[in-house]
Motif scaffolding. Structure first.
Motif, mmCIF file in Angstrom:
data_model
loop_
_atom_site.group_PDB
_atom_site.id
_atom_site.type_symbol
_atom_site.label_atom_id
_atom_site.label_comp_id
_atom_site.label_asym_id
_atom_site.label_seq_id
_atom_site.Cartn_x
_atom_site.Cartn_y
_atom_site.Cartn_z
ATOM 1 N N PRO B 682 61.389 48.915 15.220
ATOM 2 C CA PRO B 682 60.130 49.475 15.697
ATOM 3 C C PRO B 682 59.511 48.524 16.690
ATOM 4 O O PRO B 682 59.660 47.310 16.565
ATOM 5 C CB PRO B 682 59.290 49.545 14.425
ATOM 6 N N THR B 685 54.605 49.910 16.540
ATOM 7 C CA THR B 685 54.825 50.785 15.419
ATOM 8 C C THR B 685 53.872 51.950 15.471
ATOM 9 O O THR B 685 52.726 51.848 15.096
ATOM 10 C CB THR B 685 54.636 50.036 14.102
ATOM 11 N N GLY B 1018 59.650 39.877 -0.695
ATOM 12 C CA GLY B 1018 59.562 38.502 -0.233
ATOM 13 C C GLY B 1018 58.360 38.278 0.667
ATOM 14 O O GLY B 1018 57.835 37.176 0.782
ATOM 15 N N GLN B 1019 57.932 39.343 1.307
ATOM 16 C CA GLN B 1019 56.787 39.198 2.217
ATOM 17 C C GLN B 1019 55.464 39.386 1.516
ATOM 18 O O GLN B 1019 54.410 39.194 2.091
ATOM 19 C CB GLN B 1019 56.896 40.227 3.331
ATOM 20 N N SER B 1084 46.393 53.965 3.762
ATOM 21 C CA SER B 1084 46.754 52.904 4.706
ATOM 22 C C SER B 1084 48.248 52.688 4.775
ATOM 23 O O SER B 1084 48.730 51.998 5.657
ATOM 24 C CB SER B 1084 46.070 51.602 4.301
ATOM 25 N N GLU B 1107 49.844 44.696 -1.010
ATOM 26 C CA GLU B 1107 48.953 43.994 -0.082
ATOM 27 C C GLU B 1107 47.503 44.154 -0.511
ATOM 28 O O GLU B 1107 46.678 43.272 -0.357
ATOM 29 C CB GLU B 1107 49.147 44.549 1.317
#
Lengths: 418, 1125
Positions: B682, B685, B1018-1019, B1084, B1107
């Motif tokens: 992307p 995005t 992991g993020q 979101s 998040e």
């Protein structure tokens, strides 16, 4: 759009002209000189002037005027922004943007201008693309060129212009892959006589120096992205990612660039790192004045304040200053009426103080206003807003880059009214 | 300028072959006599066959040009080198040619053939540069050649060449305006171009050549909107400005209904307590407003294209380029509904940090805006505070803005600021401040006295300018209420002795004359003094003396008769004829003689009539009839070539003109293929929601815009992919398209002359040839590239995927081809599905709590999940089918008793809400237990937290007694568990009800592979990860129950374990399996990842990565409960 460009030095000499359409006589600049004369400061020349047949839009950068001639309607900011981009490009190529440097590299400058505009419409303004077409000068290359009769124009045709990421050169290769980010925050504040803060805000900028091979795709995330109130990005940043996830995702340009600028909302309380106690008095009798300034730390988050400097633009009547500084040294320039006190590191145990007398011109009424103090300072390893980069990830390439983030807080337009 | 130093510098700089024998630098001018000889030098160098000498000569010549020296006599020598092999020499020769060709037209023709050859070069960059130079040569004879070259380049396969063609159009037009019609044709063709590279340049050409042909934009409007974000910055500015004008002719004024928009204005706190999603909020507010509008049956509904423009320009407010920001700001100011304009303020304030020239222009525009939309900038008041280091022109503009922003509430702070400014050393600025105070005082009556007192104090200021300015302002203020202030007038009368500034003196005299009744003793005395100094006064003061004399003569002739006579006599012999005339006129008027006519009777009325108080207005008032941000606005005068901003039309022109008819299937397939690519890489995005307009009514146009937008993003995407491959794919599509076109016999080019179409075809053939050529090249480059095998294998993988997807697309195509109208069919099938599930629901509805599901449901469930993984995009197979309908929990909305017989239950159907993907579908079941019919069931008075939106269910006209009805409504909870409150209305009653979602319903399942899952996880470490240890319920220790309970608690889909078999060798099933679930929040789209790792004896660890931390914490709680009970 942009018809012609004239570069004018502070003496009013036109030392470069470039026309993108038919030639316009340089006498058109006379209107500008007229306005220049009227405005006392070069900063006060109106950026947009109207003449019978043309419009003149100018910027003032590095003691030079970039004056463009326009014939028809065009958004003035378009031209102004472009002229600044030209100046930035010169800065990027030659390290500075001054008359001597431009005259030194007249041909390169001319070639650059030729590439940047086509028929007055911006064509290639990305420095990565330009550098592919016209190589910036350096000593080694000029020696080699002299010996081999080589040139500064790139032999290869610039592919960057064709790609979808025009800001990045193709085929970048480095032995050491590194990416550095400088988070610099500037405090803009107005503090009034009594020491209360009239207005204060933080402006931040993230400057990057990315030297990574290939096509790295970077993602930078923050510990506390909600701090950021208003942001603007380099075109490489994917806006939608930011909107949805509050991370910066981008394929970086090669070399130095400004990744983003941001603004910390004024709702947040801004920590003011220093306080100033000052008294400046002018006495009618004896035509003299007294000055007493002390600076102390206020909210420094436990860091030392460095490069502390106070600049005061004195009223015209002040002839000379006879002061003693407990720390650092001061200079007073009688012609520009600038008093500069260079303090250096702020020692919280022993607060720096500057006091003494000012000698005034006799027979001239006292200035009614005290001059305001402009303060410069620097705090290393601190972003005063508390912004922190939490991580930087790289995708798309296999090697492990070396990454670094540096934080600096500076005083921006930090003014203490007296 | 010191010529010698410049010369030295010059030497140092263009150092290459700086041998001394060439003597002085010609660029430094100097003595003319040697000039001639020096040029001989240069000619010799140019004629030599050494490139280095030629280069040196050209460098010097260019340096001469740069300095504005004449080098035209070298033309013949230079033009010979146009075919030089050395690129730098060539470039410099081009520079020279462009500069002097106009003066030496005949000689310039010698070079044309070189460029013509260049136009045919296989390298696109050479073609482009040849066209660029050819079109820059202003020689009228070659107009036909240029025209031909432009036409050819406009259909070149390289977008870069097409861009150059677009640039060439205005050049040719300025050379020969006769060509306009032909050029418009080319523009029309290029406007249809789909690449971002061309878009900016062609709109530029459009603006220069035919800005009045707004009709050319229709077909390209949506494409331009969608491409906008990827166009280079300068192009963005031009496009946005043009689209502003376009929108003004095509859409209705969104502010027709002022009342409706006020509702959208007030923003409550969002759930997360910060306004991070402000833009989203704005959009939602708008929608809310729209919903409200619908409810109230207001006539105005925004055209979806209008909305598209606003939505797609908004991200550009974040551009680093001030011109782009300004362009968006003016677009919003001129086009957006009032409630939305506010978003631009922040960006504009940001620009105030930029260079002073930028500040200057921005402040001018802010000043204009702040008059109309004061509220917009009020929060940023402090950003306009003035620093002593600002240049004066900036100070004055900031002052203007501050004055415009002043109102009752903030005036005290503003006045305090003004007080500091008055002491400034910059006297022009002080004068401006005093005027500003005056304006505040006239506008805000509360502070008038305070201001007046402050100004009077200034009268004793040492600086004369300050005093004078105060006098002028006081005069204006006094006119508003003179009777109260006779002491001020007296004070001012005394000032006449000191003040020398003519304007101030004149003002005082006028005041005394006007209010001489209030100061009967002083006035004659002032006149006496003035009469004495009359001859030395300035003209403007003299006129006022005459004026004063006349007024006094009329009111107090006894004391002043002689004085008046004296003054009039002096004036009679004045040098200035104005004054002489005035004196003569006044004498006739006031001094009665036999000859004087009827007028003298009315002299008193003439002179002492009540004068209306002056209105102090901003000089920026009404400037907004110029398009903001334009040069004309800045100068407040129409600049040449300025296009008026048209007024809104009374009725909207037909919006269907913007529909683009495209062969449905090629588009569709390409879209899917592109989506696939997008997933790979992307770039900007574009979220799915973005590409498909949500509000648009007609589905056909939707698909068109959607596909185009995705094509746009594709353009920018796939960054590293080489140009050729993309072109190849593009042209493939073109071929497809062509076929389609032939089939459908849609001949748009029927109108075109046959010849042209022929040439087009031939060019296309060429293209194909080229393509064939380029393909092997590509593979070569691939093998050559020393990138690791991985990347190669990756690309091959993606290729295979591509082919797979193509195959799939083809499969789909086949059945569809048999049924020509594909869209409706799809829709219908969807509906059917829905209805099916509804039926199911009804069966299971009574189930009050999650029950143990039959195993086969679950199995089919995971099967579908797996299937989904195979499909191309998640929207193809709607996850609705996965939703375990049996486990849906229903909640009571309205009890039978409180509802007086009407009972309502609702459940979260876990189906995508088709009108708006960001909404959670809530299915409601109405049961009428009463004995009478209930009518007109509908929703009213929706009370929501800011940012939340509701899409109501269609009104239920009639619910007979004993019957049951269902309806689906959509609620966008904004990823919060805040309740949506509204009133449920029947024809007789209203019930207050609220729907609060469990956190697990705020998400929709997404399909991830295990690897993707781990990568994403992991993020989302650190704060975003919440881990909880638990002991599993005894009943809940097998895989199926765990999965079932988790999916019941939250709308997630399971991540198939071991789905990446090709990557890892098959492992024996572990003893303690790890279950993974993935979803995205509905609004979101933040990822929600859930991991349940089982251990010995029912111990387990639950990990949620999300998040949105709040969602994560709540979700952990919910799942924990589900698993332990």
């Amino acid at each position: 759009m942009i018809h012609s460009l004239f570069l004018i030095n502070h003496l009013g000499d036109i030392f470069l002209e470039k026309h993108w359409k038919s030639v316009i006589s340089r006498s058109v600049c006379d209107y500008f000189f007229e306005a220049r004369e009227k405005a006392v400061d070069p900063e006060n020349v109106p950026p947009v002037l109207q003449t019978p047949h043309h419009y003149l839009i100018s910027i003032y950068r590095g003691k030079l005027f970039f004056l463009s001639v326009i014939q028809t309607e065009v958004p003035p900011l378009f031209v102004i922004e472009f002229l600044h981009r030209v100046a930035d490009t010169f800065q990027d190529y030659f390290g500075e943007c001054s008359e001597s440097v431009i005259s030194d590299n007249l041909v390169i400058v001319y070639e650059l201008l030729e590439e940047m505009l086509d028929n007055g419409f911006p064509l290639a303004t990305e420095s990565n693309v330009l550098k592919e077409m016209i190589r910036p000068p350096n000593i080694l290359r000029s020696v080699v060129n002299t010996l081999t009769g080589g040139s500064n124009v790139g032999e290869t045709l610039p592919q960057g212009q064709l790609s979808n990421i025009p800001w990045r050169r193709a085929g970048v290769k480095y032995a050491n892959n590194e990416a550095y980010f400088d988070v610099t925050e500037e405090i803009d504040a107005i503090v009034d006589k009594s020491g209360t803060t009239v207005s204060a805000e933080i402006q931040g900028v993230i400057e990057a120096c990315v030297k990574l091979s290939g096509m790295p795709d970077l993602t930078m995330s923050f510990m506390n992205p909600r701090l950021l109130d208003d942001v603007s990005f380099h075109p490489c940043v994917r806006f939608r990612r930011w909107e949805s996830e509050r991370v910066l995702s981008f394929i970086p340009p090669d070399g130095n660039f400004t990744l983003m600028t941001y603004h910390i909302s004024s709702q947040n309380l801004v920590a003011i790192p220093v306080y100033v106690k000052q008294s400046i008095n002018f006495f009618e009798a004896g035509s003299c004045g007294r000055l007493d300034i002390t600076i102390g730390p206020k909210q420094t988050m436990g860091k030392t304040v460095e490069d502390l400097k106070v600049t005061i633009h004195m009223p015209k009547a002040v002839l000379n200053a006879n002061l003693t500084a407990t720390q650092g040294n001061y200079t007073y320039d009688c012609t520009t009426k600038m008093l500069v006190w260079d303090i250096g590191k702020l020692n919280p145990q022993k607060l720096p103080n500057l006091r003494g007398s000012l000698s005034m011109q006799t027979g001239v009424p006292n200035p009614e206003e005290n001059p305001s103090l402009n303060i410069d300072l620097k705090i290393q390893q601190l972003a005063i807003s508390g912004l922190k980069v939490s991580r930087l990830d790289m995708y798309g390439e296999k090697y492990k880059p070396f990454k670094g983030v540096k934080y600096v807080t500076k005083a921006g337009k930090f003014q203490v009214r007296t | 300028m010191s010529a010698s130093s410049a010369f030295n510098d010059e030497k140092g700089g263009s150092s290459s072959v700086g041998e001394p024998e060439y003597g002085h630098d010609p660029a430094s001018g100097g003595i003319f006599s040697s000039d001639y000889k020096r040029h001989d030098d240069l000619k010799e160098m140019l004629d030599s066959n050494k490139d280095s000498l030629k280069l040196e000569a050209m460098k010097r010549i260019v340096a001469m040009i740069a300095r504005g020296k004449n080098a035209s006599d070298l033309f013949p020598a230079v033009v010979k080198n146009v075919a030089c092999k050395n690129i730098e020499v060539k470039k410099l020769v081009y520079v020279y040619l462009v500069r002097y060709a106009e003066e030496q037209q005949d000689l310039a023709l010698l070079s044309i053939s070189t460029f013509q050859r260049g136009l045919k070069d296989p390298n696109q960059l050479i073609r482009a540069s040849a066209l660029r130079v050819l079109s820059s040569i202003r020689v009228t004879i070659i107009v036909p050649i240029m025209m031909l070259a432009i036409k050819e380049a406009a259909s070149d396969m390289s977008p870069y060449v097409r861009k150059t063609a677009a640039h060439a159009i205005p050049k040719l037009y300025s050379l020969d305006p006769e060509q306009k019609d032909q050029l418009i044709e080319v523009i029309e063709k290029l406007l249809a171009d789909k690449t971002t590279l061309v878009a900016g340049s062609v709109v530029m050409a459009f603006e220069e050549v035919c800005p009045e042909r707004i009709d050319l934009i229709h077909k390209n409007y949506r494409k331009l909107c969608n491409l906008l974000i990827d166009v280079e910055e300068w192009g963005q500015v031009v496009i946005i400005n043009m689209l502003t004008r376009y929108a003004r002719t095509q859409f209705l004024n969104p502010n027709i209904n002022e009342s409706l928009l006020e509702e959208g204005g007030s923003g409550d706190k969002t759930f997360y307590g910060s306004d991070e999603d402000e833009d989203e909020d704005e959009e939602e507010k708008e929608k809310k407003a729209e919903v409200a509008a619908m409810a109230k049956r207001k006539p105005y509904v925004m055209d979806p294209d209008h909305r598209l423009l606003l939505r797609n320009t908004k991200p550009l407010l974040q551009s680093r380029n001030a011109a782009v920001v300004m362009a968006v700001a003016q677009l919003y100011f001129h086009l957006a509904p009032k409630a939305e304009v506010g978003v631009i303020a922040k960006a504009l304030v940001r620009l105030l940090r930029s260079h002073s020239e930028v500040q200057y222009v921005v402040l001018q525009n802010v000043a204009t805006m702040s008059i109309k939309r004061r509220g917009m900038f009020e929060p940023y008041l402090k950003s306009f505070y003035i620093r002593s280091t600002d240049p004066t022109q900036i100070k004055v503009l900031k002052l203007e803005v501050l004055t415009n922003l002043a109102n009752e509430t903030n005036i005290s702070t503003i006045l305090r600021e003004f007080q500091t400014y008055i002491k400034s050393m910059d006297k022009d600025f002080v004068a401006a401040t005093i005027q500003a105070i005056g304006r505040c005082a006239t506008n805000i009556s509360e502070v008038r006295d305070t201001c007046l007192n402050g100004l009077v104090q200034l009268l004793s200021n040492r600086d004369e300018l300050v005093v004078a300015e105060s006098v002028v302002v006081i005069k204006k203020l006094l006119q508003m209420q003179p009777e109260k202030h006779s002491d001020i007038i007296k004070h001012m009368a005394k000032l006449t002795d000191n003040i020398q500034v003519p304007m101030a003196r004149a003002s005082i005299l006028w005041l005394i004359g006007e209010y001489c009744e209030h100061v009967p003793k002083i006035a004659p005395d002032v006149l006496r003094k003035m009469a004495k100094s009359f001859t030395n006064e300035e003209d403007i003061v003299k006129l006022q003396i005459i004026n004063l004399a006349a007024k006094l003569y009329l009111t107090n002739s006894k004391q002043t008769k002689l004085l008046t006579q004296y003054v009039l006599n002096l004036a009679k012999y004045d040098q200035n004829y104005d004054i002489r005339d005035r004196a003569r006129f006044i004498r006739q008027l006031i001094v009665p003689t036999e000859k004087s006519g009827a007028l003298s009777k009315y002299a008193k009325k003439l002179f002492l009539a009540l004068k209306p108080a002056p209105v102090l207005e901003s000089p920026f008032k009404d400037r907004d009839h110029f398009q903001l941000g334009s040069l004309s606005h800045l100068l407040n005068a129409k600049a040449g070539g300025y296009q008026e901003l048209p007024d809104w039309p009374e009725a909207a022109p037909d919006p269907s003109v913007r529909n683009v008819e495209v062969p449905e299937w090629t588009k569709c397939s390409s879209r899917e293929k592109r989506k696939e690519k997008k997933v790979e890489k992307p770039f900007y995005t574009d979220s799915e929601g973005e590409s498909g307009p949500t509000e648009s009514a007609d589905s056909e146009s939707d698909s068109a815009t959607g596909s185009e937008s995705s094509s746009g993003s594709e353009e920018s995407g796939s960054g590293s992919e080489s140009e050729e491959s993309k072109e190849a794919s593009e042209s493939e599509e073109e071929e497809e398209e062509e076929e389609e076109e032939e089939k459908k016999k849609k001949k748009k080019d029927l109108k075109k002359p046959v010849q042209e179409s022929e040439s087009e075809q031939s060019s296309e053939e060429e293209e194909r040839k080229h393509q064939r050529k380029s393909k092997p090249r590509k593979s070569e480059s691939e093998s050559e590239s020393d990138e690791d095998e991985e990347s190669e294998s990756e690309s091959s993988q993606s290729e295979s995927e591509d082919s797979e997807s193509e195959a799939e697309v083809k499969k789909k195509k086949k059945p569809a081809e048999s049924k020509p109208p594909p869209k409706p069919v799809k829709k219908e099938s969807k509906k059917e599905k829905k209805e099916m599930s509804l039926l199911d629901l009804d069966d299971f509805e009574p189930a009050p709590s999650p029950q143990v599901t039959p195993v086969n449901t679950f199995l089919s469930n995971s099967l579908v999940t797996d299937l989904e993984g195979l499909s191309l995009s998640d929207s193809v197979l709607s996850p609705a089918t996965i939703a375990p309908s049996s486990t849906l929990k229903s909640y009571e909305l309205l009890h039978r008793i409180t509802g007086e017989g009407l009972s309502v239950e609702y459940c979260f159907s876990r189906q995508p809400f088709s009108p708006d993907a960001n909404m959670v579908a809530v299915q409601m079941q109405f049961t009428n237990n009463a004995s009478s019919d209930t009518k007109n069931l509908h929703i009213e008075d929706v009370k929501l937290q800011s940012g939340m939106r509701v899409k109501e269910f269609p009104e239920i006209e009639l619910l007979p007694a004993g019957e049951t009805a269902t309806a689906v409504m959509g609620i966008d909870f904004c990823d919060s568990t805040q309740a949506a409150n509204f009133q449920l209305c029947t024809h007789t009653r209203k019930f207050f009800v609220s729907i609060q979602p469990p956190v697990g319903e705020l998400m929709r399942p997404v399909f991830l592979t295990e690897n993707e899952f781990k990568k994403e996880q992991g993020q989302l470490m650190g704060m975003n990860e919440i881990t909880e240890k638990l002991t599993l319920d005894v009943k809940c220790r097998n895989e199926h129950t765990i999965v079932q309970r988790v999916t019941t608690a939250a709308n997630l889909s399971r991540v198939p374990c071991g789905s990446d078999k090709e990557c890892s060798p098959p492992l024996p099933p572990p003893d303690h399996p790890v279950h993974r679930f993935a979803g995205r929040t509905v609004t979101s789209g933040s990822l929600v990842l859930v991991t349940v790792a089982t251990k010995e004896e029912g111990a387990a660890q639950l990990t949620v990565n999300c998040e949105k931390m709040v969602i994560g914490t709540m979700l952990v709680k919910d799942i924990l409960q589900a698993l332990t009970q």
